[in-house]
Design a protein around this motif. Structure first.
Motif, PDB file in Angstrom:
ATOM      1  N   MET A   9       0.826  -1.204   0.000  1.00 40.66           N
ATOM      2  CA  MET A   9       0.000   0.000   0.000  1.00 40.66           C
ATOM      3  C   MET A   9       0.862   1.255   0.000  1.00 40.66           C
ATOM      4  SD  MET A   9      -2.968   1.286  -0.141  1.00 40.66           S
ATOM      5  CE  MET A   9      -3.992  -0.153   0.194  1.00 40.66           C
ATOM      6  N   ALA A  10       1.971   1.183   0.718  1.00 48.12           N
ATOM      7  CA  ALA A  10       2.864   2.337   0.740  1.00 48.12           C
ATOM      8  C   ALA A  10       3.422   2.612  -0.653  1.00 48.12           C
ATOM      9  CB  ALA A  10       3.987   2.107   1.744  1.00 48.12           C
ATOM     10  N   GLN A  11       3.797   1.528  -1.354  1.00 45.46           N
ATOM     11  CA  GLN A  11       4.306   1.711  -2.706  1.00 45.46           C
ATOM     12  C   GLN A  11       3.233   2.290  -3.641  1.00 45.46           C
ATOM     13  OE1 GLN A  11       7.303   1.417  -3.774  1.00 45.46           O
ATOM     14  NE2 GLN A  11       8.272   0.546  -1.951  1.00 45.46           N
ATOM     15  N   ARG A  12       2.022   1.840  -3.509  1.00 47.54           N
ATOM     16  CA  ARG A  12       0.935   2.342  -4.365  1.00 47.54           C
ATOM     17  C   ARG A  12       0.661   3.809  -4.075  1.00 47.54           C
ATOM     18  NH1 ARG A  12      -3.304  -2.021  -5.834  1.00 47.54           N
ATOM     19  NH2 ARG A  12      -4.552  -0.135  -6.006  1.00 47.54           N
ATOM     20  N   LEU A  13       0.707   4.185  -2.784  1.00 53.06           N
ATOM     21  CA  LEU A  13       0.524   5.593  -2.461  1.00 53.06           C
ATOM     22  C   LEU A  13       1.661   6.431  -3.025  1.00 53.06           C
ATOM     23  CD1 LEU A  13      -0.748   5.339   1.228  1.00 53.06           C
ATOM     24  CD2 LEU A  13      -2.067   5.935  -0.807  1.00 53.06           C
ATOM     25  N   GLY A  14       2.861   5.881  -3.020  1.00 51.57           N
ATOM     26  CA  GLY A  14       3.982   6.605  -3.608  1.00 51.57           C
ATOM     27  C   GLY A  14       3.807   6.802  -5.100  1.00 51.57           C
ATOM     28  N   ARG A  15       3.324   5.771  -5.770  1.00 51.33           N
ATOM     29  CA  ARG A  15       3.067   5.900  -7.210  1.00 51.33           C
ATOM     30  C   ARG A  15       1.984   6.948  -7.484  1.00 51.33           C
ATOM     31  NH1 ARG A  15       1.254   0.788  -9.772  1.00 51.33           N
ATOM     32  NH2 ARG A  15       1.477   2.078 -11.649  1.00 51.33           N
ATOM     33  N   LEU A  16       0.964   6.962  -6.641  1.00 52.13           N
ATOM     34  CA  LEU A  16      -0.099   7.947  -6.818  1.00 52.13           C
ATOM     35  C   LEU A  16       0.442   9.362  -6.652  1.00 52.13           C
ATOM     36  CD1 LEU A  16      -3.067   8.559  -7.255  1.00 52.13           C
ATOM     37  CD2 LEU A  16      -3.444   8.266  -4.803  1.00 52.13           C
ATOM     38  N   GLU A  17       1.311   9.558  -5.667  1.00 51.92           N
ATOM     39  CA  GLU A  17       1.906  10.885  -5.492  1.00 51.92           C
ATOM     40  C   GLU A  17       2.737  11.270  -6.714  1.00 51.92           C
ATOM     41  OE1 GLU A  17       4.146  10.627  -1.944  1.00 51.92           O
ATOM     42  OE2 GLU A  17       2.407  10.621  -0.607  1.00 51.92           O
ATOM     43  N   ASP A  18       3.442  10.279  -7.276  1.00 45.73           N
ATOM     44  CA  ASP A  18       4.249  10.564  -8.462  1.00 45.73           C
ATOM     45  C   ASP A  18       3.379  10.965  -9.657  1.00 45.73           C
ATOM     46  OD1 ASP A  18       6.885  10.384  -9.919  1.00 45.73           O
ATOM     47  OD2 ASP A  18       5.697   8.924 -11.054  1.00 45.73           O
ATOM     48  N   LEU A  19       2.254  10.263  -9.846  1.00 43.66           N
ATOM     49  CA  LEU A  19       1.354  10.601 -10.943  1.00 43.66           C
ATOM     50  C   LEU A  19       0.746  11.983 -10.751  1.00 43.66           C
ATOM     51  CD1 LEU A  19      -0.466   7.185 -11.461  1.00 43.66           C
ATOM     52  CD2 LEU A  19       1.239   8.229 -12.940  1.00 43.66           C
ATOM     53  N   MET A  20       0.383  12.321  -9.536  1.00 40.30           N
ATOM     54  CA  MET A  20      -0.172  13.644  -9.267  1.00 40.30           C
ATOM     55  C   MET A  20       0.867  14.726  -9.524  1.00 40.30           C
ATOM     56  SD  MET A  20      -3.290  13.201  -8.609  1.00 40.30           S
ATOM     57  CE  MET A  20      -3.639  14.871  -8.109  1.00 40.30           C
ATOM     58  N   ALA A  21       2.129  14.436  -9.203  1.00 45.96           N
ATOM     59  CA  ALA A  21       3.188  15.414  -9.467  1.00 45.96           C
ATOM     60  C   ALA A  21       3.355  15.631 -10.965  1.00 45.96           C
ATOM     61  CB  ALA A  21       4.496  14.941  -8.840  1.00 45.96           C
ATOM     62  N   ARG A  22       3.278  14.542 -11.729  1.00 42.10           N
ATOM     63  CA  ARG A  22       3.374  14.682 -13.186  1.00 42.10           C
ATOM     64  C   ARG A  22       2.207  15.494 -13.753  1.00 42.10           C
ATOM     65  NH1 ARG A  22       3.443   8.996 -15.473  1.00 42.10           N
ATOM     66  NH2 ARG A  22       3.342  10.204 -17.410  1.00 42.10           N
ATOM     67  N   LEU A  23       1.011  15.268 -13.203  1.00 43.88           N
ATOM     68  CA  LEU A  23      -0.154  16.019 -13.654  1.00 43.88           C
ATOM     69  C   LEU A  23      -0.001  17.503 -13.362  1.00 43.88           C
ATOM     70  CD1 LEU A  23      -3.010  16.012 -14.805  1.00 43.88           C
ATOM     71  CD2 LEU A  23      -3.864  15.522 -12.517  1.00 43.88           C
ATOM     72  N   VAL A  24       0.529  17.838 -12.182  1.00 50.27           N
ATOM     73  CA  VAL A  24       0.749  19.240 -11.840  1.00 50.27           C
ATOM     74  C   VAL A  24       1.793  19.858 -12.757  1.00 50.27           C
ATOM     75  CG1 VAL A  24       1.605  20.785 -10.033  1.00 50.27           C
ATOM     76  CG2 VAL A  24       0.027  18.951  -9.455  1.00 50.27           C
ATOM     77  N   ASP A  25       2.800  19.077 -13.122  1.00 46.69           N
ATOM     78  CA  ASP A  25       3.820  19.587 -14.037  1.00 46.69           C
ATOM     79  C   ASP A  25       3.241  19.955 -15.387  1.00 46.69           C
ATOM     80  OD1 ASP A  25       5.759  19.355 -12.161  1.00 46.69           O
ATOM     81  OD2 ASP A  25       6.461  17.375 -12.808  1.00 46.69           O
ATOM     82  N   ARG A  26       2.243  19.206 -15.839  1.00 45.65           N
ATOM     83  CA  ARG A  26       1.655  19.480 -17.147  1.00 45.65           C
ATOM     84  C   ARG A  26       0.724  20.683 -17.130  1.00 45.65           C
ATOM     85  NH1 ARG A  26       2.216  15.450 -20.900  1.00 45.65           N
ATOM     86  NH2 ARG A  26       3.094  13.494 -20.165  1.00 45.65           N
ATOM     87  N   ILE A  27       0.040  20.876 -16.031  1.00 43.29           N
ATOM     88  CA  ILE A  27      -0.972  21.931 -15.971  1.00 43.29           C
ATOM     89  C   ILE A  27      -0.366  23.274 -15.580  1.00 43.29           C
ATOM     90  CG2 ILE A  27      -3.067  22.692 -14.805  1.00 43.29           C
ATOM     91  CD1 ILE A  27      -3.898  19.801 -14.591  1.00 43.29           C
ATOM     92  N   LEU A  28       0.463  23.279 -14.523  1.00 38.27           N
ATOM     93  CA  LEU A  28       1.013  24.537 -14.032  1.00 38.27           C
ATOM     94  C   LEU A  28       2.234  24.931 -14.837  1.00 38.27           C
ATOM     95  CD1 LEU A  28       0.748  24.007 -10.180  1.00 38.27           C
ATOM     96  CD2 LEU A  28      -0.817  25.192 -11.689  1.00 38.27           C
TER      97      LEU A  28
END
Length: 787
Positions: free
Chosen positions: A71-90
């Protein structure tokens, strides 16, 4: 404090106030009760003999579970995907100019399918059961970001491994100002629109061609003013004309792409015939390109109910109708306008509501968007004028766009345009009802037109000289003024046309006859300089229809002007001036037809050529040569209208009823057959057009046998009979010339010309039914219209 007490204190847990139950009762979900004799062991634990331990202490009866590393690894992946999404939008930098801090160390390089997660799990993690982490089939998060899912499209995962698509995917969510070109589908649009957007975007020519077309045409200025008031243009609350030359990105909504393509086609319609096509990079001709674009837009967007329900879709329907109208496809134009009107009613713009008017063009600011009021007026303006020409009912009786409150921001010319739209609706209603109060309604409408003309001032109606050297904006202002004047006089002609050829004894219709003649001259005098300035046949097509109607009306007005002794005979100078005016109009039509290979201008010139002998016959009649039998003067003038029939214009003579009294049976036949005969062919399919006995009832005779071909008794004392085909020896001795009359012979069902498809374009059906409407109005006395 001893070590045991200190350890016990450290092991105590903080619990919620009021919590007294033990761990065992909590697991069993039963009430934890203590007896009066003991407050250390609860009654349920005493009964079961189990250990009673308060929740203040850690429950040591159950083994401690290892942390869920998966679960910790999955949460880490989710944080990484959210960071990539922020990079594209902002943007890459914060408002202060400092670089925005990174949310993940793994997005500094272009991520692939194998490295877009958090760091690889350790061997301990795999040993503890984390091996399932790499099993993508069981990974719910992995499935939720697949290539075909909305999240996958949003993150640009489609074809992300392909180098050729990475730049397009990176630009998918960039701001509109940073987009110059794109080949990827719209990230903000549902996947089902991707193919539509790609097909529409592929129809745009190169940016160089767009700049050349918009720079050589007055179309951009006209298109910008189409859905906005003049005050909006002056105050800058309307989009600039330069926006027409900007190709929208493929990420736009399909209706935005369709609207821009139609705007470009209308600009191409207004290119001069001598335009140098070598400046363009495209290979096909402008006509072929426009036809291809309009066909694609119609099949992909404007006929798709799921796409068209936007403000841009509504504008696309109006622009599509305008293009068809300029191309001469009046029936297709009418369908587009009627569809726009129905869609506008569903959106509620007829009531001024903007809640249902959805805008999907992000490049337009809210203050530069078209309003429901302007959209509703423009739709009704085009739809009613098309309905009037085609003899069809109006789509809506609403006139809220012409109230004083709605017109308070409009200029005088804009007010006149809205009043014209209201009057067109009233004329359509009059033509459809044919009540006994028709002439009273006609007088009322004429009064309103006169009041509207007076408010414009005398100077506005003067015909100014057009300067070809002026700029596009100034030239557009002159053209709009000239078109407004032509439209005003055209309405007067169509208003009074049913009463123009009434009998000379009906003096109350003299005003209608004079109005038709005067208005026809005004239209023709403006048509000549207009078509000298704008010689593109596909620009402002309604001017050509107005000129044809005016020229035919002016020629036909001479049929009765010399009949009544009390009516002043037109002078030879006036007839010569009118002849010269019609000849100049005919020459200009032939010139436009030759420059543009335009079939409508060519056929219009041919019709006027067939009608010019009317003036010759009038000259012979006034000279007295027709009082004696003259074969040339009595020869019929034939006006052949494709798909409609033949209009015969010929002399007719009056004979007292005592000399030729038909039998009772013949009288019944005249009433029963002739008055009920209806024109077939085009008239049958377009509208129920009664057989035009024209001015008065006529009867044809062959030898000694009489047969009613068309017409009926004109009165109780006399009947009018056609002797154009009789042997002179059969003419009674006391006949007298009564004037010239018309007779309609419909095209037979089995004729050589097969009736065209109802949606046929101008090349297959030139007049589109305007001819039927004209002859129907001209013979309004046979429609039951009274005073």
């Amino acid at each position: 404090m001893s070590e045991a007490q200190r350890a016990e204190a450290e092991r105590r847990r903080k619990v919620r106030k009021g919590t007294h139950s033990c761990w065992e009762c909590r697991r069993r979900k039963i009430r934890c009760q203590y007896g009066p004799a003991s407050d250390t062991v609860c009654l349920p634990c005493q009964a079961r003999g189990s250990a009673c331990r308060s929740q203040e202490f850690v429950d040591e009866s159950r083994p401690q579970q290892a942390p869920d590393r998966r679960m910790a690894q999955r949460l880490g992946r989710l944080e990484d995907l959210m960071a990539r999404l922020v990079d594209r939008i902002l943007p890459d930098a914060s408002p202060s100019g400092k670089p925005r801090p990174s949310y993940s160390h793994s997005h500094s390089h272009s991520p692939g399918r194998s490295d877009r997660a958090s760091p690889t799990p350790s061997q301990d993690t795999v040993a503890d059961g984390g091996a399932g982490y790499n099993n993508h089939a069981l990974d719910v998060l992995e499935a939720s970001v697949g290539e075909e899912t909305p999240v996958g499209l949003l993150l640009g995962l489609r074809n992300i491994g392909s180098t050729s698509h990475q730049s397009a995917q990176t630009a998918m969510l960039t701001p509109e100002s940073d987009k110059t070109d794109s080949t990827s589908p719209a990230a903000s649009n549902p996947p089902r629109y991707d193919k539509t957007c790609r097909a529409l975007h592929a129809l745009f020519p190169s940016q160089n061609d767009v700049d050349v077309i918009t720079g050589s045409s007055a179309g951009p200025f006209f298109l910008v003013s189409l859905f906005f008031a003049f005050r909006d243009l002056m105050q800058g609350t309307a989009p600039p004309a330069s926006r027409i030359s900007v190709i929208p990105p493929i990420t736009c909504h399909p209706t935005v792409l369709a609207r821009q393509l139609l705007q470009l086609c209308i600009c191409m319609q207004q290119l001069p015939p001598g335009f140098d096509t070598q400046k363009l990079q495209k290979q096909s001709t402008t006509q072929a390109y426009m036809a291809s674009v309009v066909t694609s837009v119609t099949s992909l967007v404007t006929s798709n109910d799921d796409l068209i329900g936007t403000a841009e879709g509504l504008e696309s329907l109006v622009l599509q109708g305008l293009w068809h109208s300029n191309a001469g496809n009046l029936r297709k134009a009418w369908l587009s306008y009627r569809r726009a009107l129905s869609l506008g009613q569903l959106m509620g713009i007829d009531a001024g509501s903007s809640r249902g008017l959805k805008h999907v063009d992000p490049s337009t600011s809210p203050e530069q968007r078209s309003t429901p009021e302007n959209l509703w007026f423009r739709i009704n303006c085009f739809e009613r004028f098309s309905s009037l020409l085609l003899g069809l009912p109006a789509g809506s009786p609403d006139n809220s766009f012409a109230t004083e409150d709605a017109m308070k921001r409009n200029t005088q010319m804009e007010r006149l345009e809205r009043i014209h739209t209201v009057i067109a609706g009233r004329m359509i209603e009059r033509n459809a009802n044919k009540t006994n109060q028709a002439y009273a309604i006609t007088q009322s409408i004429d009064c309103d037109l006169g009041d509207a003309a007076t408010k414009m001032g005398h100077e506005w109606w003067t015909q100014e000289e057009l300067d070809p050297s002026e700029g596009s904006e100034q030239k557009l202002g002159q053209m709009l003024r000239l078109m407004m004047q032509v439209h005003h006089f055209d309405l007067l002609i169509l208003l009074h046309l049913p009463y123009m050829l009434r009998g000379p004894s009906e003096t109350r219709y003299d005003y209608s006859k004079a109005t038709c003649t005067r208005s026809s001259r005004e239209v023709l005098r403006r048509f000549i300089p207009f078509r000298m300035m704008i010689n593109s046949a596909w620009s402002c097509r309604h001017i050509d229809y107005s000129a044809l109607v005016a020229a035919m009306t002016l020629l036909l007005s001479y049929l009765r002007q010399h009949e009544a002794p009390s009516e002043p005979t037109p002078s030879c100078a006036q007839r010569a001036e009118d002849r010269k005016l019609v000849e100049l109009v005919r020459e200009r039509m032939q010139h436009v037809a030759l420059l543009n290979q335009d079939k409508l201008s060519k056929e219009s010139a041919n019709v006027l050529g067939q009608m010019m002998p009317i003036l010759d016959s009038i000259d012979i009649s006034l000279a007295g040569g027709i009082s004696e039998y003259n074969g040339n003067a009595l020869k019929r003038l034939h006006l052949d209208i494709p798909y409609l029939g033949t209009i015969n214009i010929h002399p007719s003579m009056t004979i007292p009823a005592v000399n030729l009294c038909p039998s009772e049976k013949m009288t019944d036949d005249l009433h029963g057959d002739a008055l009920s005969v209806q024109a077939e062919s085009a008239a049958m399919m377009l509208q129920q057009l009664q057989t035009p006995v024209t001015v008065e009832a006529t009867m044809q005779m062959s030898g000694g046998n009489a047969a009613a071909a068309a017409g009926g008794l004109a009165g109780g004392d006399t009947m009018h009979m056609d002797f154009g085909s009789l042997d002179p020896a059969l003419l009674p001795p006391d006949v007298s010339v009564n004037g010239m009359f018309m007779q309609f012979e419909p095209q037979p069902q089995d004729g050589e010309l097969e009736f065209p498809d109802l949606m046929a374009e101008a090349n297959d059906w030139v007049f589109q039914g305007v001819d039927t409407t004209y002859w129907s109005l001209l013979n309004g006395n046979t429609m039951g219209w009274g005073g």
